[in-house]
Every structure is written in C-alpha cells, then in structure tokens.
Design a protein around this motif. Structure first.
Motif, PDB file in Angstrom:
ATOM      1  N   ALA A 264       5.480  24.232 -17.340  1.00  0.00           N
ATOM      2  CA  ALA A 264       5.552  23.478 -18.591  1.00  0.00           C
ATOM      3  C   ALA A 264       6.751  22.540 -18.593  1.00  0.00           C
ATOM      4  CB  ALA A 264       5.643  24.439 -19.781  1.00  0.00           C
ATOM      5  N   HIS A 265       7.648  22.714 -17.621  1.00  0.00           N
ATOM      6  CA  HIS A 265       8.880  21.902 -17.567  1.00  0.00           C
ATOM      7  C   HIS A 265       8.875  21.149 -16.228  1.00  0.00           C
ATOM      8  CE1 HIS A 265      12.897  20.675 -18.370  1.00  0.00           C
ATOM      9  NE2 HIS A 265      13.556  21.806 -18.254  1.00  0.00           N
ATOM     10  N   GLY A 266       9.901  21.327 -15.407  1.00  0.00           N
ATOM     11  CA  GLY A 266      10.015  20.527 -14.181  1.00  0.00           C
ATOM     12  C   GLY A 266       8.924  20.815 -13.160  1.00  0.00           C
ATOM     13  N   PHE A 299      -6.721  25.595 -19.307  1.00  0.00           N
ATOM     14  CA  PHE A 299      -6.376  24.386 -18.552  1.00  0.00           C
ATOM     15  C   PHE A 299      -5.787  23.311 -19.472  1.00  0.00           C
ATOM     16  CE2 PHE A 299      -7.601  20.110 -17.134  1.00  0.00           C
ATOM     17  CZ  PHE A 299      -6.988  20.071 -15.897  1.00  0.00           C
ATOM     18  N   ARG A 300      -4.712  22.668 -19.006  1.00  0.00           N
ATOM     19  CA  ARG A 300      -4.122  21.522 -19.710  1.00  0.00           C
ATOM     20  C   ARG A 300      -4.025  20.362 -18.743  1.00  0.00           C
ATOM     21  NH1 ARG A 300       0.586  22.827 -24.022  1.00  0.00           N
ATOM     22  NH2 ARG A 300      -0.759  23.942 -25.438  1.00  0.00           N
ATOM     23  N   LEU A 301      -4.074  19.164 -19.246  1.00  0.00           N
ATOM     24  CA  LEU A 301      -3.860  18.011 -18.372  1.00  0.00           C
ATOM     25  C   LEU A 301      -2.386  17.936 -18.049  1.00  0.00           C
ATOM     26  CD1 LEU A 301      -5.761  14.802 -19.461  1.00  0.00           C
ATOM     27  CD2 LEU A 301      -6.247  16.351 -17.566  1.00  0.00           C
ATOM     28  N   MET A 302      -2.032  18.288 -16.836  1.00  0.00           N
ATOM     29  CA  MET A 302      -0.614  18.287 -16.458  1.00  0.00           C
ATOM     30  C   MET A 302      -0.123  16.845 -16.382  1.00  0.00           C
ATOM     31  SD  MET A 302      -0.247  21.375 -16.549  1.00  0.00           S
ATOM     32  CE  MET A 302       1.449  21.651 -16.095  1.00  0.00           C
ATOM     33  N   HIS A 306       4.404  16.017 -24.522  1.00  0.00           N
ATOM     34  CA  HIS A 306       5.836  16.315 -24.502  1.00  0.00           C
ATOM     35  C   HIS A 306       6.233  16.855 -25.864  1.00  0.00           C
ATOM     36  CE1 HIS A 306      10.140  15.839 -23.884  1.00  0.00           C
ATOM     37  NE2 HIS A 306       9.852  15.814 -22.608  1.00  0.00           N
ATOM     38  N   ARG A 307       7.147  17.817 -25.869  1.00  0.00           N
ATOM     39  CA  ARG A 307       7.613  18.375 -27.135  1.00  0.00           C
ATOM     40  C   ARG A 307       8.258  17.304 -28.017  1.00  0.00           C
ATOM     41  NH1 ARG A 307       9.390  23.248 -28.926  1.00  0.00           N
ATOM     42  NH2 ARG A 307       7.350  23.931 -28.243  1.00  0.00           N
ATOM     43  N   VAL A 308       8.982  16.390 -27.429  1.00  0.00           N
ATOM     44  CA  VAL A 308       9.722  15.414 -28.239  1.00  0.00           C
ATOM     45  C   VAL A 308       9.019  14.057 -28.296  1.00  0.00           C
ATOM     46  CG1 VAL A 308      11.957  14.293 -28.583  1.00  0.00           C
ATOM     47  CG2 VAL A 308      11.878  16.596 -27.629  1.00  0.00           C
TER      48      VAL A 308
HETATM   49  N1  CMC Z   1      -3.442  18.878 -22.232  1.00  0.00           N
HETATM   50  C1  CMC Z   1      -4.289  19.217 -23.236  1.00  0.00           C
HETATM   51  N2  CMC Z   1      -3.893  19.552 -24.483  1.00  0.00           N
HETATM   52  C2  CMC Z   1      -2.583  19.570 -24.722  1.00  0.00           C
HETATM   53  C3  CMC Z   1      -1.619  19.222 -23.730  1.00  0.00           C
HETATM   54  C4  CMC Z   1      -2.095  18.871 -22.452  1.00  0.00           C
HETATM   55  N3  CMC Z   1      -1.247  18.534 -21.469  1.00  0.00           N
HETATM   56  N4  CMC Z   1      -0.371  19.315 -24.244  1.00  0.00           N
HETATM   57  C5  CMC Z   1      -0.523  19.708 -25.522  1.00  0.00           C
HETATM   58  N5  CMC Z   1      -1.860  19.847 -25.823  1.00  0.00           N
HETATM   59  C6  CMC Z   1      -2.438  20.190 -27.131  1.00  0.00           C
HETATM   60  C7  CMC Z   1      -2.296  21.666 -27.434  1.00  0.00           C
HETATM   61  O1  CMC Z   1      -3.419  22.393 -27.007  1.00  0.00           O
HETATM   62  C8  CMC Z   1      -2.163  21.643 -28.940  1.00  0.00           C
HETATM   63  O2  CMC Z   1      -3.460  21.431 -29.475  1.00  0.00           O
HETATM   64  P1  CMC Z   1      -3.869  22.095 -30.906  1.00  0.00           P
HETATM   65  O3  CMC Z   1      -2.944  21.477 -31.912  1.00  0.00           O
HETATM   66  O4  CMC Z   1      -5.296  21.734 -31.103  1.00  0.00           O
HETATM   67  O5  CMC Z   1      -3.644  23.575 -30.745  1.00  0.00           O
HETATM   68  C9  CMC Z   1      -1.367  20.366 -29.224  1.00  0.00           C
HETATM   69  O6  CMC Z   1      -1.650  19.493 -28.106  1.00  0.00           O
HETATM   70  C10 CMC Z   1       0.144  20.594 -29.304  1.00  0.00           C
HETATM   71  O7  CMC Z   1       0.549  21.305 -28.131  1.00  0.00           O
HETATM   72  P2  CMC Z   1       1.779  22.297 -28.063  1.00  0.00           P
HETATM   73  O8  CMC Z   1       1.569  23.223 -26.916  1.00  0.00           O
HETATM   74  O9  CMC Z   1       2.020  22.895 -29.416  1.00  0.00           O
HETATM   75  O10 CMC Z   1       2.961  21.281 -27.751  1.00  0.00           O
HETATM   76  P3  CMC Z   1       4.394  21.654 -27.190  1.00  0.00           P
HETATM   77  O11 CMC Z   1       5.334  20.656 -27.725  1.00  0.00           O
HETATM   78  O12 CMC Z   1       4.708  23.098 -27.441  1.00  0.00           O
HETATM   79  O13 CMC Z   1       4.222  21.495 -25.594  1.00  0.00           O
HETATM   80  C11 CMC Z   1       4.286  20.610 -23.403  1.00  0.00           C
HETATM   81  C12 CMC Z   1       4.747  20.439 -24.852  1.00  0.00           C
HETATM   82  C13 CMC Z   1       4.974  19.569 -22.522  1.00  0.00           C
HETATM   83  C14 CMC Z   1       4.683  22.007 -22.894  1.00  0.00           C
HETATM   84  C15 CMC Z   1       2.746  20.448 -23.337  1.00  0.00           C
HETATM   85  O14 CMC Z   1       2.381  19.166 -23.802  1.00  0.00           O
HETATM   86  C16 CMC Z   1       2.182  20.690 -21.947  1.00  0.00           C
HETATM   87  O15 CMC Z   1       1.918  21.849 -21.591  1.00  0.00           O
HETATM   88  N6  CMC Z   1       2.011  19.616 -21.113  1.00  0.00           N
HETATM   89  C17 CMC Z   1       1.592  19.771 -19.737  1.00  0.00           C
HETATM   90  C18 CMC Z   1       2.790  20.162 -18.881  1.00  0.00           C
HETATM   91  C19 CMC Z   1       3.701  18.990 -18.590  1.00  0.00           C
HETATM   92  O16 CMC Z   1       3.261  17.909 -18.222  1.00  0.00           O
HETATM   93  N7  CMC Z   1       5.020  19.251 -18.708  1.00  0.00           N
HETATM   94  C20 CMC Z   1       6.052  18.269 -18.380  1.00  0.00           C
HETATM   95  C21 CMC Z   1       6.846  17.833 -19.560  1.00  0.00           C
HETATM   96  S1  CMC Z   1       7.808  16.360 -19.198  1.00  0.00           S
HETATM   97  C22 CMC Z   1       8.950  16.839 -17.985  1.00  0.00           C
HETATM   98  C23 CMC Z   1      10.029  17.662 -18.553  1.00  0.00           C
HETATM   99  O17 CMC Z   1      10.843  17.122 -19.312  1.00  0.00           O
HETATM  100  O18 CMC Z   1      10.086  18.861 -18.234  1.00  0.00           O
END
Ligand code: CMC
Length: 429
Positions: A264-266, A299-302, A306-308
């Motif tokens: 979920a991070h790096g 499954f999530r689209l990696m 982003h949280r922010v």
């Molecule tokens: N694919 C599909 N759906 C998603 C995704 C995704 N990548 N990310 C969030 N959602 C949906 C999630 O299911 C939720 O939907 P609902 O409101 O219907 O339940 C909504 O969007 C909000 O998601 P969340 O999990 O509450 O959001 P969060 O702020 O806790 O998570 C995140 C942020 C980065 C962990 C998440 O977007 C994620 O898992 N992304 C994929 C992993 C990724 O690319 N991470 C790298 C982040 S950038 C590099 C860094 O700084 O580390």
C-alpha cells in the motif's frame, strides 16, 4: 502561528481547545487537554483527521495536487536542481549557495564506502532474498559499525549520521543487488555524481569499462528527487515513532524501510509492474477494471489512488515525462507494458468509479516501467524508493529530535476485548 479557539462539550463538561493555524493548509484543533478534562480519548484509526506533529519540511495540498519542499514546488526542484540540492534543502531548510552545495556534495561523497565487514554481513543472506529484506537488516546493522554517530543528543553526531545514511544507502542498495545476481560488489567512485555513482555500482563489472549514460543518470536523479520526502506518510511516521523513544538513527531508518516495503506504500511500484505484466495486453484491461470495482474482490489497481492526493499526484506527471525520456533514449518504441499502462490510465480516468473516488495515477504508476527499462529488476524498485526517501526520513527525524517539546509517541486505544475475568484452571475450561 495564529491562535483561535473552539469549545467542545461532552455531557456537562465544556473544554476550551485552541485552534492552531499553520502557514498554509487546514487548521488543527489542539486536543491535548481533552482526556484530563473529559476522560475521553479521540478515535481516528488510520489518522484520517489527525495531525501527529508540527513540521516545517514538506507541504501537500491533495485537492490541488501540490507538493512543496520547504516551500519550493516539486516540479521546480525536479527540473532545475539535482537530488543532493533537494537533500540539502530538506535537511537545512534553505537552498544551498554554490559553496554550500559543493561542500555538501563533497561531504556526502566522502561517506559512500561502508565498513568492510559489512560485506561479510551480506553473505549471511540467501542469494534469492528480497533486497528489501536485506536492506532492513543491513541498514539496522549500521548502528553496530558507527558508534560515533549514535548519540542523538549531540547535533554534530546527528548531522554526521544524516550524511552517512544519505551516502551509504546507494552503496548498500547496489550491494544488495550485486549479491542477488552473484556479481562482485563495485566500490563507489567519488568523482561521479550521486545517481551516476549508483548506476555504476549496480551495473558495472570489474572486467569492463562502464560508461554512465547521462540521460539515464539525469532521469534517475529526478526519480530520487521525486521520492525525497512526502510529509507524514506511513514510513515517515514510523521513523518518527521509533525516533521518539530515543532509538539511534540507523535503527529508525531501518524501521522506515520496513514500513515502506508494504504494497500500500512504497511496495506499490513493484506490485504495479507485476500487475501490468499480469494484464499483459490491452484487451484484458476491462476484466481487471471490473475486478478493481468488485467489492468482493480484494484486487486494487496498483499505482492508483492516494490517501492525500484527490487530484493528479504532481510526482506522477513528472514521472510520466521521465518515463518517455528514458524509453526514447533506450530506443524502446513498442513497450507492451507502456501500452497497457496508458490505456489503463485512460480508461480509469473516464470511469465513474474512479472519478467518484478521485483515484488518479500516483508516482508508482510510471516509475516501474522506467526503472525496468533502465535495467533494474522489479525487486529493486522499492529499494530505490528507500534510497531516495532516506533524506526525508532523516530530515523529519532531525526536526523531531531538535524539538524541545518532543515526547515519546504513545497512541491510546478503544478497548473492545473481554472485561476483567479470573483465570480458569485447564481442567475446568
Ligand atoms: N483500486 C480500486 N479501488 C480503490 C483503489 C485502487 N487502487 N484505491 C482506493 N480504492 C477505493 C476503495 O475501495 C474505496 O472504495 P469505497 O469507498 O467504495 O469503499 C475508496 O476508493 C477509498 O479507498 P481507501 O482504501 O479508503 O483509501 P485510502 O486513503 O485508505 O488508501 C491507498 C490509499 C494508496 C492505500 C489506496 O488508494 C491503494 O491501495 N492504492 C493502491 C496502492 C498504491 O498504489 N499505493 C501507492 C501510494 S503512492 C506511493 C506512496 O506514497 O507510498
């Protein structure tokens, strides 16, 4: 910092809580007196509304897609400066003069070697160990070699530890890679710039001359700059929490590396590329988009979301440009992974699910394709992120240790387990 105040009433108790304003960004409500006054804690798992510290280093406006280091936009730092200039800025608060920059570059380059016994430390790992596992161990082990920079109360030792870590991370990362592929370690060459030196330590072999490609070195330097800091993310908060106990800086950075590793991070850059490879061809994208939207499928689209950032990640825009520059330099015209990535991005940006949830490509979306084209194996992607983020971790750690009001980080909890009960002898259970 201007002070407003707000009242919070629970039952018949009203607490006056100061509202503090930063230079930019949302105000914060100082709830420090809440527990004593009301007997209540606040509850905010995942820190959705909680500022855990005060900081002058990095600012993100997630709605506008803005990232500033010490006030300077990331786009300007990535375009006009180099990574070590951003390191100086993060550590010292101001851009260096020419003389300060030359001295800083010199200092960092003089710390690039690691203690020779570290080479034996590497031999304890299996060859097929994930390089992030090696990095967690190797960086933690630095504390066993550099006793003269572990006194956190001495500002000079703190700065030496900072220089050591910025300088030694590329060396350790390259050693982790070389060990994995079974090639001899390549010592740093201090007349090369930071990124060129790293490329050489990774890809040179003793039996041939290695010529650094300046386009790739510049691209890698920009990738390092993009990843240098990102305010209070999970790994940085881990470093701060570990550091708040008084742990030495090498141990704190090792903790940060462990937190960074998660997908979920790096770790997302590695998993994102694996996902693009699994999708393979453009015609399979709808299947994966459907899976990402399915609540019953984990499954999530990696590389998305982003949280922010609830707008384009500004780092992703620069990464996208850098990716095309690298592919052009290497003459890679038809990369099926890039086709999949571009089509995935196009579909996701027009799909109501992603629009409603403000899910945009993040920095990891294009970094994997770029690093793969440069010759790095997927398992090294997060290691490169760690190399770059080390300066952010160490700058945040230094800021925290230098703060006279700093306290050990100790969150509270909402307990939902069993109330008190008496031990039951085994025969009576
Ligand atoms: N694919 C599909 N759906 C998603 C995704 C995704 N990548 N990310 C969030 N959602 C949906 C999630 O299911 C939720 O939907 P609902 O409101 O219907 O339940 C909504 O969007 C909000 O998601 P969340 O999990 O509450 O959001 P969060 O702020 O806790 O998570 C995140 C942020 C980065 C962990 C998440 O977007 C994620 O898992 N992304 C994929 C992993 C990724 O690319 N991470 C790298 C982040 S950038 C590099 C860094 O700084 O580390």
């Amino acid at each position: 910092m201007s002070a407003k105040s707000g009242n919070f009433t629970i039952g018949d108790v009203t607490v006056d809580m100061p509202v503090k304003s930063g230079t930019i960004g949302p105000d914060v409500i100082d709830i420090g007196k809440l527990y004593n006054a009301t007997g209540c804690f606040t509850f905010d798992p995942g820190f959705l509304s909680t500022a855990a510290c005060e900081s002058k280093i990095t600012y993100i406006d997630g709605d506008e897609g803005v990232l500033l280091h010490r006030g300077y936009p990331i786009e300007q730092l990535a375009d006009h400066g180099d990574f070590l200039e951003t390191c100086y800025l993060l550590l010292h608060g101001e851009l260096p003069t020419a003389a300060e920059k030359a001295k800083f570059d010199h200092t960092v380059s003089r710390h690039t070697m690691v203690h020779d016994q570290m080479t034996r430390f590497f031999q304890g790992f299996r060859r097929d160990a994930h390089p992030m596992a090696v990095m967690v161990g190797a960086v933690g082990a630095l504390a066993a070699f550099y006793h003269d920079s572990t006194d956190i109360n001495d500002p000079t030792q703190r700065m030496i530890a900072s220089h050591r870590m910025i300088a030694k991370m590329p060396t350790l990362a390259a050693m982790a890679y070389k060990y994995n592929v079974g090639q001899p370690f390549v010592y740093p060459k201090n007349d090369l710039d930071y990124a060129s030196n790293f490329l050489r330590m990774c890809f040179a072999v003793p039996c041939e001359e290695y010529k650094v490609n300046p386009v790739l070195a510049r691209a890698l330097d920009r990738i390092f700059t993009l990843h240098a800091d990102h305010e209070q993310n999970a790994s940085t908060s881990t470093v701060r929490l570990a550091g708040s106990t008084g742990a030495n800086p090498f141990a704190c950075i090792a903790a940060g590396i462990a937190a960074l590793w998660g997908p979920a991070h790096g770790g997302a850059n590695e998993i994102c590329l694996r996902m693009l490879m699994e999708i393979g061809t453009v015609d399979r994208i709808p299947e994966f988009i459907a899976r990402a939207k399915d609540k019953n499928d984990p499954f999530r689209l990696m590389g998305f979301g982003h949280r922010v950032y609830k707008n384009f990640d500004p780092r992703a825009k620069i990464m996208h440009k850098t990716c095309h520059e690298v592919l052009a330099e290497l003459g890679i015209k038809d990369d099926p992974l890039l086709d999949v990535a571009m089509e995935l991005e196009r579909i996701a940006l027009h799909d109501q699910y992603f629009i409603d949830r403000q899910l945009y490509p993040n920095v990891d979306f294009y970094s994997g394709i770029t690093l793969k084209a440069m010759g790095f194996p997927m398992t090294m992607f997060t290691v490169l992120f760690a190399v770059a983020r080390t300066v952010g971790w160490i700058a945040q750690w230094t800021e925290m240790i230098g703060d006279p009001g700093q306290k050990i980080g100790r969150p509270r909890q909402l307990y939902t387990g069993s109330p008190r009960r008496d031990y039951m002898p085994m025969g009576k259970r």
